[in-house]
Design a protein around this motif. Structure first.
Motif, PDB file in Angstrom:
ATOM      1  N   UNK A  72     -25.653 -63.924  14.013  1.00 15.60           N
ATOM      2  CA  UNK A  72     -26.557 -65.030  14.339  1.00 15.60           C
ATOM      3  C   UNK A  72     -25.867 -66.373  14.139  1.00 15.60           C
ATOM      4  N   UNK A  73     -24.921 -66.425  13.190  1.00 20.00           N
ATOM      5  CA  UNK A  73     -24.185 -67.669  12.909  1.00 20.00           C
ATOM      6  C   UNK A  73     -22.894 -67.307  12.202  1.00 20.00           C
ATOM      7  N   UNK A  74     -21.942 -68.251  12.181  1.00 20.34           N
ATOM      8  CA  UNK A  74     -20.688 -68.033  11.479  1.00 20.34           C
ATOM      9  C   UNK A  74     -19.528 -67.818  12.436  1.00 20.34           C
ATOM     10  N   UNK A  75     -18.335 -67.696  11.859  1.00 21.18           N
ATOM     11  CA  UNK A  75     -17.125 -67.517  12.670  1.00 21.18           C
ATOM     12  C   UNK A  75     -16.330 -66.308  12.198  1.00 21.18           C
ATOM     13  N   UNK A  76     -15.610 -65.714  13.159  1.00 19.95           N
ATOM     14  CA  UNK A  76     -14.718 -64.588  12.907  1.00 19.95           C
ATOM     15  C   UNK A  76     -13.359 -64.944  13.498  1.00 19.95           C
ATOM     16  N   UNK A  77     -12.337 -65.002  12.634  1.00 19.47           N
ATOM     17  CA  UNK A  77     -10.986 -65.327  13.084  1.00 19.47           C
ATOM     18  C   UNK A  77     -10.065 -64.155  12.798  1.00 19.47           C
ATOM     19  N   UNK A  78      -9.279 -63.760  13.819  1.00 20.19           N
ATOM     20  CA  UNK A  78      -8.335 -62.646  13.692  1.00 20.19           C
ATOM     21  C   UNK A  78      -6.967 -63.130  14.157  1.00 20.19           C
ATOM     22  N   UNK A  79      -5.976 -63.025  13.273  1.00 18.16           N
ATOM     23  CA  UNK A  79      -4.620 -63.539  13.522  1.00 18.16           C
ATOM     24  C   UNK A  79      -4.640 -65.025  13.883  1.00 18.16           C
ATOM     25  N   UNK A  80      -5.556 -65.769  13.252  1.00 16.56           N
ATOM     26  CA  UNK A  80      -5.614 -67.215  13.444  1.00 16.56           C
ATOM     27  C   UNK A  80      -6.438 -67.684  14.611  1.00 16.56           C
ATOM     28  N   UNK A  81      -6.969 -66.768  15.424  1.00 19.74           N
ATOM     29  CA  UNK A  81      -7.766 -67.139  16.599  1.00 19.74           C
ATOM     30  C   UNK A  81      -9.214 -66.702  16.413  1.00 19.74           C
ATOM     31  N   UNK A  82     -10.140 -67.590  16.782  1.00 17.15           N
ATOM     32  CA  UNK A  82     -11.554 -67.221  16.697  1.00 17.15           C
ATOM     33  C   UNK A  82     -11.881 -66.215  17.798  1.00 17.15           C
ATOM     34  N   UNK A  83     -12.532 -65.118  17.398  1.00 10.85           N
ATOM     35  CA  UNK A  83     -12.819 -64.035  18.353  1.00 10.85           C
ATOM     36  C   UNK A  83     -14.257 -63.551  18.170  1.00 10.85           C
ATOM     37  N   UNK A  84     -14.741 -62.881  19.215  1.00 12.59           N
ATOM     38  CA  UNK A  84     -16.005 -62.146  19.147  1.00 12.59           C
ATOM     39  C   UNK A  84     -15.777 -60.825  19.859  1.00 12.59           C
ATOM     40  N   UNK A  85     -16.034 -59.729  19.183  1.00  9.57           N
ATOM     41  CA  UNK A  85     -15.800 -58.417  19.780  1.00  9.57           C
ATOM     42  C   UNK A  85     -17.088 -57.900  20.419  1.00  9.57           C
ATOM     43  N   UNK A  86     -16.950 -57.334  21.611  1.00  6.13           N
ATOM     44  CA  UNK A  86     -18.117 -56.839  22.344  1.00  6.13           C
ATOM     45  C   UNK A  86     -18.574 -55.473  21.847  1.00  6.13           C
ATOM     46  N   UNK A  87     -17.744 -54.814  21.053  1.00 10.48           N
ATOM     47  CA  UNK A  87     -18.106 -53.493  20.543  1.00 10.48           C
ATOM     48  C   UNK A  87     -16.939 -52.870  19.803  1.00 10.48           C
ATOM     49  N   UNK A  88     -17.140 -51.671  19.233  1.00 12.63           N
ATOM     50  CA  UNK A  88     -16.095 -51.018  18.443  1.00 12.63           C
ATOM     51  C   UNK A  88     -14.803 -50.786  19.219  1.00 12.63           C
ATOM     52  N   UNK A  89     -14.907 -50.477  20.525  1.00  7.61           N
ATOM     53  CA  UNK A  89     -13.699 -50.224  21.316  1.00  7.61           C
ATOM     54  C   UNK A  89     -12.851 -51.501  21.414  1.00  7.61           C
ATOM     55  N   UNK A  90     -13.513 -52.643  21.598  1.00  4.80           N
ATOM     56  CA  UNK A  90     -12.793 -53.910  21.716  1.00  4.80           C
ATOM     57  C   UNK A  90     -12.099 -54.273  20.401  1.00  4.80           C
ATOM     58  N   UNK A  91     -12.789 -54.088  19.267  1.00  5.21           N
ATOM     59  CA  UNK A  91     -12.175 -54.415  17.977  1.00  5.21           C
ATOM     60  C   UNK A  91     -11.039 -53.441  17.667  1.00  5.21           C
ATOM     61  N   UNK A  92     -11.202 -52.200  18.082  1.00  6.18           N
ATOM     62  CA  UNK A  92     -10.159 -51.187  17.866  1.00  6.18           C
ATOM     63  C   UNK A  92      -8.908 -51.518  18.672  1.00  6.18           C
ATOM     64  N   UNK A  93      -9.102 -51.879  19.926  1.00  5.49           N
ATOM     65  CA  UNK A  93      -7.966 -52.222  20.784  1.00  5.49           C
ATOM     66  C   UNK A  93      -7.261 -53.500  20.311  1.00  5.49           C
ATOM     67  N   UNK A  94      -8.012 -54.390  19.642  1.00  9.49           N
ATOM     68  CA  UNK A  94      -7.418 -55.621  19.129  1.00  9.49           C
ATOM     69  C   UNK A  94      -6.582 -55.375  17.878  1.00  9.49           C
TER      70      UNK A  94
END
Length: 504
Positions: A57-79
């Motif tokens: 609902x709010x907040x940020x998620x940064x992975x390897x220094x870049x802000x990201x939003x994953x569409x689902x488990x497959x996307x986060x797994x591939x990242x």
């Protein structure tokens, strides 16, 4: 050190409950971050937000220094984010190799599956975990512990930068746990960041570098493990000081309640003991010692092939669990998901399922007001965190599910309550609440059998301790004579002391 992964100010709400409020987590390369908190603190919800199962609902998620939003488990797994779930996600009818590489099978030059390579790569992963079986075996033929190791092998195969381990040792033996810890140390050396979720504080201090504490969906603190002691960590988790971990209540034993006379069954050989009113009999032993098998035989979930059982002086025959319940013997399984709960049904329905006769008119109609009153009382008594008694129980945290399972057993007003690993997967605050409830029912005359793999729990709560080894009784010890050394010697079969009840 810059974090590989950072969640900041995460909010997440569901109808009737705010699960996360300003939650935060940082994962650093080459370090293990423990994520701890009571059941319902928001740990699992945070992981689901991270992997894209839930949208924040709010907040940020940064992975390897870049802000990201994953569409689902497959996307986060591939990242590059892998997760080992507490609940197994395996297909029993497929082989180990097929489960590990499902959906990403190796192909040969003709476009078919390269089976030799797939089995070879899977065998290499199993060897890395010190597992001595081939990857051609069906997953359904493996023990729960071995299946958990396959789940671990599957996540390692993704070569992720961040690996989340949710209660990874819950079903593992000490040997398997040691193998997992060796792999964690390898992964650290490779620069992986690991999130380690566990209620076993000993493991936190053994394998983790840092710890993030959550409480009531909020970020409480991030600390280096080396700066903490167990008591201070517990205090941060529960928000209060736990004066004593095991609140023993000492009572004189009541009259003899249960007499087990030379009972045998599947995995159980010639076991005899007695149990009194106002007593907690602890049952200790190593994995495979026959503790659960004995309890299921007494309850009627396994066939008794020899011996007799009397309850308050009356012989009882338990050929089915229904017989056990009818005779006043209740068994709360160590595997709440498989044997204890119906996940699609509500908290109320699960809690009263075996006690509906107490809420029924002679004509068969349910007394809904009485049922709701009883369920509400247990929710309050057990501090079960649920937005409503009509909430599907599958949506509750593991510890709250366990509380419902125990409450359901007590709803039937038993004479003998058998608790098999009652605090497995339950946080330290909820554990004490469960212990206090066990003591309360002990004071009311209930006879309790407490089966536990945690030696401090057995020693802290029991009046006597019974030890099993390879399906046989290895010894019964008054609590004054029971030490970890004595119990462990009996558990490994170094001494067989079939003591008579009158000696204890």
């Amino acid at each position: 050190m810059q974090p590989l992964l950072q969640l900041t100010g995460i909010d997440k709400s569901f109808p009737g409950v705010k699960a996360l409020s300003g939650a935060a987590l940082a994962v650093y390369p080459g370090r293990v971050m423990a994520l701890v908190g009571e059941n319902g603190a928001g740990k699992s919800t945070m992981m689901k937000v991270l992997t894209g199962i839930y949208s924040k609902d709010a907040g940020t998620l940064a992975f390897r220094g870049n802000e990201v939003t994953f569409s689902g488990p497959k996307a986060s797994q591939e990242a590059g984010i892998g997760i080992i779930h507490q609940e197994l996600n395996l297909i029993p009818q497929l082989t180990i190799a097929e489960n590990i590489f499902l959906g990403r099978e190796f192909l040969n030059r003709f476009g078919g599956i390269d089976w030799p390579r797939m089995y070879r790569e899977a065998d290499r992963l199993l060897a890395r975990l010190n597992l001595h079986y081939g990857s051609r075996r069906l997953v359904g033929d493996l023990s729960i512990g071995d299946q958990q190791m396959v789940e671990i092998a599957k996540v390692i195969s993704f070569k992720s930068d961040v690996i989340i381990m949710d209660e990874p040792t819950d079903a593992l033996t000490d040997t398997e746990t040691a193998s997992l810890f060796s792999v964690i140390k390898e992964l650290k050396q490779q620069g992986c960041g690991i999130v380690y979720i566990s209620h076993r504080l000993k493991e936190i201090f053994e394998i983790c570098d840092d710890v993030t504490v959550m409480r009531d969906g909020q970020f409480i603190a991030e600390r280096q493990v080396s700066d903490l002691q167990e008591d201070s960590l517990i205090e941060m988790m529960v928000g209060r000081r736990l004066e004593e971990q095991y609140p023993r209540v000492t009572l004189p034993p009541g009259a003899e309640c249960l007499v087990v006379d030379h009972v045998s069954g599947p995995g159980v050989h010639d076991v005899s003991f007695t149990l009194h009113h106002n007593e907690i009999l602890g049952v200790a032993g190593l994995m495979g010692a026959g503790r659960t098998e004995l309890m299921k035989t007494l309850y009627g979930a396994a066939k008794r092939t020899g011996g007799g059982v009397t309850l308050d002086g009356r012989a009882v025959i338990t050929k089915t669990p229904q017989d056990g319940l009818a005779n006043g013997i209740v068994y709360i399984s160590e595997d709440r998901k498989r044997d204890g709960l119906i996940l699609g049904m509500s908290v109320k329905e699960n809690m009263t399922l075996t006690a509906l006769r107490y809420f029924s008119h002679q004509a068969g109609w349910l007394k809904h007001a009485d049922e709701q009153q009883a369920v509400g009382d247990f929710i309050d008594l057990f501090h079960i965190k649920t937005p409503s008694m009509n909430q599907p129980i599958g949506l509750l945290s593991g510890g709250n599910q366990q509380k419902v399972a125990i409450a359901r057993g007590l709803m039937t007003r038993p004479k003998v309550l058998i608790l098999d690993e009652p605090t497995r997967g339950v946080d330290v605050g909820a554990k004490k609440e469960i212990y206090q409830l066990i003591n309360q029912f002990k004071q009311e005359g209930l006879s309790i059998i407490l089966v536990s793999s945690e030696m401090p729990e057995v020693l802290g709560m029991s009046d006597r301790v019974m030890v099993m080894h390879e399906g046989r009784l290895s010894g019964i010890f008054p609590i004054g004579q029971a030490t970890q050394e004595v119990l462990m010697a009996a558990a490994v079969g170094k001494q067989y002391r079939h003591q008579q009840e009158n000696q204890s």
